[in-house]
Scaffold this active site. Sequence first.
Site, PDB file in Angstrom:
ATOM      1  N   ASP A  25       0.881  -1.179   0.000  1.00 33.24           N
ATOM      2  CA  ASP A  25       0.000   0.000   0.000  1.00 33.24           C
ATOM      3  C   ASP A  25       0.915   1.224   0.000  1.00 33.24           C
ATOM      4  OD1 ASP A  25      -1.564   2.148   0.734  1.00 33.24           O
ATOM      5  OD2 ASP A  25      -2.710   1.055   2.260  1.00 33.24           O
TER       6      ASP A  25
ATOM      7  N   ARG B 244      -9.982  12.111  -4.846  1.00 30.28           N
ATOM      8  CA  ARG B 244     -10.077  10.959  -3.953  1.00 30.28           C
ATOM      9  C   ARG B 244     -10.375   9.721  -4.796  1.00 30.28           C
ATOM     10  NH1 ARG B 244      -9.832  13.677   0.594  1.00 30.28           N
ATOM     11  NH2 ARG B 244      -9.458  11.785   1.761  1.00 30.28           N
TER      12      ARG B 244
END
Length: 424
Positions: free
Chosen positions: A196, A231
Amino acid sequence: MSSLQKQDKKIYDLIQKEAARQSDGLEMIPSENHSSKAVREASGSILTDKYSEGYPGMRYYGGCKYVDEVENIARERAKKLYGVTHANVQPHSGSPANQAIYYALVDPGDTIMGMALAFGGHMTHGLKVNFSGTYYNSVQYTTNKDGFMDYEAIYELAQEHKPKLIMSGTTAYPRIIDWTKLREIADSVGAWLAADISHISALVVSGDHPDPAGVVDVIMSTTHKTLRGPRGAMILCNGNESNPLKKPERTRENLPSLIDRAVIPGLQGGPHNHQTAAIAVALGEALQPSFKEYAHQIVLNSQTLSKELIKHGFNLVTGGTDNHLMVVDLNNKGISGKEGEHALSMAGITVNKNTVPFDPRPPYDPSGIRLGTPALTTRGMKEAEMKQVALWIKDAVAHAKDEDYLKKLHQQITIFAKDFPLPQ
Ligand code: DSN
């Protein structure tokens, strides 16, 4: 007058207030940034009205001719930027993207391993109250007492618990991550390795941090942090061409199909096409040479800021930073992280309270604060400005209980900030 202003003044006014709050202060939450006007135009576009469940060329809705093109452009740009053969740009954000990775590669009850949130990991890396710690048998690694990742301890934990998947990457860790060591650990127990890289995405693009592509099995990155897009999130991998219509075996070659099937139909419905378009625009920006300069400057700014804060008597977890963020332990300053966050906010500096390794205090009022330089770098600030910002942080913390002092500081900061306008 804008349509929004005419139709819904309450919301319009709140958006204007938030715009002023951002431009009159200093946004130093390391996961935040200021996206370009082009990104925001795409994100606020008519594409929000279109349904397109499925993937380009294989949708469950008509009228997808143009959104197919948009998604293909986003995918191609992501593949080029990160040097992978497959990109899924549909995850609505980082948490659903990580859910999709687990869903693709392991089964409920399987053991997964990730870094504990309180030591710089993320909720979706196996926190017990998160889905990742509820549906999977989650084993959490921590840092050593100085806050550094301890690869030997991670190796030992892996031998003991034999995870099927190791989720690596962090949200509050100021140092370089050694993907190769993590690969060796994953291989020693036959585990999948996911990275990640949401926080350090731009630093990987610029080469300031090692590239996990080709080392780990799957990369996840949100698109709104250092990458400076809207986002959203992306999942990147290598393998055979995806065929999301057929259930594949869990092999490396099948990673593209496994990931695509996990996103839809596994987890999500329609992609957010307006966000996909904005991601494409942000990726186009990130492919420009100037993006690497911006990303490198983030690190220079962060390192300058950390050195200045140390000079002013602050204790930094790990004693400094290699990336865009630092975690400051406020114990020697006589205030908690919550009080630090509040004082800095009163002065116009937005940070967030954060745990420090082995924090004796509770997560809602921990010992530290986390701060970073991506948004200030986007505004054009450099090393000289970081020295000034460090002085203001010192002053705000020293006068944490003096509201009048903090308000005056805010006025000074607002004047300073006007020289560094938000992206237009
Ligand atoms: N909430 C993000 C952060 O602030 O780091 C991680 O998802």
